[in-house]
Design an enzyme around this catalytic site. Structure first.
Site, PDB file in Angstrom:
ATOM      1  N   THR A 201      19.120   3.911 -33.290  1.00  5.16           N
ATOM      2  CA  THR A 201      17.936   4.116 -34.144  1.00  5.16           C
ATOM      3  C   THR A 201      17.626   5.600 -34.257  1.00  5.16           C
ATOM      4  O   THR A 201      17.877   6.362 -33.328  1.00  5.16           O
ATOM      5  CB  THR A 201      16.743   3.367 -33.500  1.00  5.16           C
ATOM      6  OG1 THR A 201      16.972   1.982 -33.641  1.00  5.16           O
ATOM      7  CG2 THR A 201      15.426   3.727 -34.136  1.00  5.16           C
ATOM      8  N   GLY A 231      13.039  -5.900 -34.697  1.00  5.14           N
ATOM      9  CA  GLY A 231      12.688  -5.223 -33.437  1.00  5.14           C
ATOM     10  C   GLY A 231      11.401  -4.427 -33.560  1.00  5.14           C
ATOM     11  O   GLY A 231      10.533  -4.719 -34.388  1.00  5.14           O
ATOM     12  N   GLY A 253      15.218   1.787 -28.458  1.00  4.27           N
ATOM     13  CA  GLY A 253      15.569   1.032 -27.253  1.00  4.27           C
ATOM     14  C   GLY A 253      15.611  -0.445 -27.567  1.00  4.27           C
ATOM     15  O   GLY A 253      15.690  -0.848 -28.726  1.00  4.27           O
ATOM     16  N   TRP A 254      15.539  -1.213 -26.519  1.00  5.79           N
ATOM     17  CA  TRP A 254      15.634  -2.653 -26.637  1.00  5.79           C
ATOM     18  C   TRP A 254      14.301  -3.148 -27.199  1.00  5.79           C
ATOM     19  O   TRP A 254      13.312  -3.313 -26.483  1.00  5.79           O
ATOM     20  CB  TRP A 254      15.917  -3.227 -25.257  1.00  5.79           C
ATOM     21  CG  TRP A 254      16.398  -4.624 -25.249  1.00  5.79           C
ATOM     22  CD1 TRP A 254      16.304  -5.547 -26.251  1.00  5.79           C
ATOM     23  CD2 TRP A 254      17.044  -5.267 -24.150  1.00  5.79           C
ATOM     24  NE1 TRP A 254      16.863  -6.727 -25.853  1.00  5.79           N
ATOM     25  CE2 TRP A 254      17.334  -6.595 -24.566  1.00  5.79           C
ATOM     26  CE3 TRP A 254      17.421  -4.866 -22.876  1.00  5.79           C
ATOM     27  CZ2 TRP A 254      17.968  -7.499 -23.732  1.00  5.79           C
ATOM     28  CZ3 TRP A 254      18.050  -5.763 -22.029  1.00  5.79           C
ATOM     29  CH2 TRP A 254      18.328  -7.073 -22.468  1.00  5.79           C
ATOM     30  N   GLY A 255      14.296  -3.392 -28.520  1.00  4.58           N
ATOM     31  CA  GLY A 255      13.068  -3.572 -29.269  1.00  4.58           C
ATOM     32  C   GLY A 255      12.110  -4.627 -28.741  1.00  4.58           C
ATOM     33  O   GLY A 255      10.890  -4.469 -28.806  1.00  4.58           O
TER      34      GLY A 255
END
Ligand code: ASP
Length: 385
Positions: A201, A231, A253-255
Site C-alpha cells: 500500500t 481493508g 499493514g494487515w487491514g
C-alpha cells in the site's frame, strides 16, 4: 495523568519560567512544511534484496517524495502534495496500488483509496474500483464533488464516468509478479502474508506552509482477497485521517487489525486529547500573573516564542510515543504493519512493527531521506522552529 505527560508539563513549565527570568530576543518562526510517504511495510529481508532491487525501490520512493516536496516548497497545498506523491507510486508497478496492484481470488485488480483534508476534515474514499488509473484522484473527487464520503464498486465507477474520468482497461493494472503471487497462493494453499511478505500500500501525509495537514492512502488490498473484502486503506479513521488540531496519518499493514483498532483516528485523537491536557497542566503550573507584570512587550514576545518552541519540541516525543503505543495495540491483537504521520509542528514520524517499511520524508529544514529497513533514518526530522 501519564508520567510522560507529567514530565512534559514539568519541562515546559521550567523552560517558560527560566525564559521569563532572562527574556531575550527570539527570531519569528520561519514558514515550514513537512512530508512523509510510505510504500508498504512488511517482513523485508536485507539479504533477500539485491542491490539492484533496493536501488529501484529507493528511486521510486525518491521520485514520490520529490513530487510532494516540490509542491510544498513552492508554497502549495498539503492536499496537492499528498496527491502528487501518491500518484507517482500508483503509477509505479513496484507498489500495491494502481498499476502493480495485487490480484483478487478471481484474478482481478480491485483498488481502494482515501484522502482527508485536515482543514475541515472533509474526506473522500472509494473501494473496489477496477478501471480508474489513479484511485486517489477519484477519492478526492468524491470529497470535492459529491455529498458523500465513501463510494464503492460499480457505483464509484459510474460516478467516475460522470465526472469525466477516463476508463482505464483493467489489463493496465496487471503485472506478472502479482499474477504469479496469486497462482502460488492457490497452488501451495498459502495465506496472503505468505505470498506477499510485505504490504505494498502507498500513502502520504503533509503539513504545508499555511499550517494545514492532509493524508492520502491507496492500495490493491491483499492478494487473493474475495467476497468483496475491503481493508483499512479506504476507511477514514482506520487507514487515513487528518485533523489540523492533531496530526495526519496514513497506514499500511494487515487491514483487518487496523480496522479493529481504528488506527489513524486513534493516533490523532490521543494527540488532540493529550495536547489539551498538557495545556491545562501548564496553566496550572505557571506562576501567577503578578510575577510577570514587570515584563516589557519585547520580553513578553520573547517569552511567547520560547513557549511555542518548547511545546513543539516536547510534542515530537509525544507524537512518536503515541504512534508506537497504537502500533503496539495492533501487534497485541496479532496484526502487523506501520504508520506515517506529520504533526502541526512539522514532525515527520514513522512507526512500524515489521522488519521494514518502504518510506521517506522531506522537510523545509532540508531533510530528504528514503529508507527501507528498520533504523535507517537520521535521528530527527523535525523542521527548525
Ligand atoms: N492495509 C492494506 C489492506 O489491508 C494492505 C496494505 O497495507 O498493503 O488492504
Amino acid at each position: 495523568m501519564p508520567w510522560l505527560m507529567k514530565n512534559l508539563i514539568a519541562a515546559v513549565a521550567l523552560a517558560l519560567m527560566s525564559t521569563a527570568a532572562h527574556a531575550q530576543e527570539d527570531a519569528p518562526e520561519a514558514p515550514k512544511w513537512s512530508l512523509a510517504i510510505h510504500g508498504g511495510a512488511g517482513t523485508l529481508s536485507r539479504t533477500a534484496m539485491t542491490p539492484e532491487q533496493r536501488a529501484e525501490y529507493e528511486a521510486a520512493l525518491q521520485a514520490a517524495l520529490d513530487a510532494g516536496a516540490k509542491v510544498l516548497a513552492a508554497g502549495g497545498d498539503a492536499m496537492d502534495a499528498v496527491k502528487a506523491a501518491v500518484i507517482v507510486m500508483e503509477d509505479s508497478p513496484l507498489f500495491n496500488a494502481g498499476k502493480g496492484a495485487v490480484f483478487t481470488w478471481d484474478g482481478t485488480n480491485e483498488l481502494d483509496a482515501s484522502i482527508m483534508d485536515g482543514r475541515d476534515r472533509s474526506a473522500g474514499a472509494v473501494a473496489g474500483v477496477k478501471t480508474v488509473r489513479n484511485p486517489i484522484l477519484l477519492a478526492d473527487k468524491v470529497r470535492t464533488d459529491s455529498e458523500h464520503v465513501f463510494l464503492m464498486g460499480a457505483g464509484a465507477e459510474a460516478f467516475a464516468l460522470e465526472k469525466g474520468f477516463a476508463v482505464t482497461p483493467p489489463e493496465y493494472f496487471a503485472t506478472e509478479a502479482r499474477r504469479r503471487a496469486l497462482e502460488r497462493m492457490k497452488a501451495d494453499k498459502l495465506s496472503a502474508l505468505d505470498v506477499d511478505h510485505k504490504f505494498g500500500t502507498v500513502g502520504a501525509v503533509a503539513l504545508d506552509m499555511e499550517g494545514n495537514l492532509a493524508a492520502a492512502t491507496s492500495t490493491g488490498g491483499m492478494t487473493g482477497k474475495r467476497w468483496g473484502r475491503v481493508g483499512d486503506a479506504p476507511v477514514i479513521g482506520a487507514g487515513t485521517y487528518a485533523d489540523n488540531r492533531s496530526c495526519a496519518v496514513s497506514a499500511t499493514g494487515w487491514g483487518e487489525y487496523f480496522l479493529r483498532v481504528g488506527v489513524a483516528h486513534e493516533i490523532c485523537a490521543r494527540l488532540r486529547i493529550n495536547q489539551s491536557l498538557m495545556v491545562e497542566g501548564l496553566l496550572a503550573t505557571l506562576p501567577s500573573t503578578e510575577e510577570y507584570s514587570g515584563m516589557t512587550p519585547e520580553a513578553l514576545e520573547a517569552f511567547r516564542a520560547k513557549a511555542s518552541e518548547t511545546v513543539s519540541s516536547a510534542w515530537s516525543a509525544e507524537a512518536q510515543t503515541i504512534a508506537d503505543d497504537v502500533m503496539a495495540e495492533v501487534a497485541q491483537l496479532g496484526g502487523d504493519g506501520g504508520v506515517i504521520l506529520v504533526t502541526p509542528q512539522g514532525d515527520a514520524i514513522f512507526s512500524f512493527n515489521t522488519s521494514g517499511m518502504y518510506r521517506g520524508r522531506a522537510t523545509s529544514s532540508g531533510v530528504r531521506e528514503v529508507a527501507i529497513f528498520g533504523g535507517e533514518e537520521k535521528a530527527s526530522a523535525t523542521p527548525d522552529h
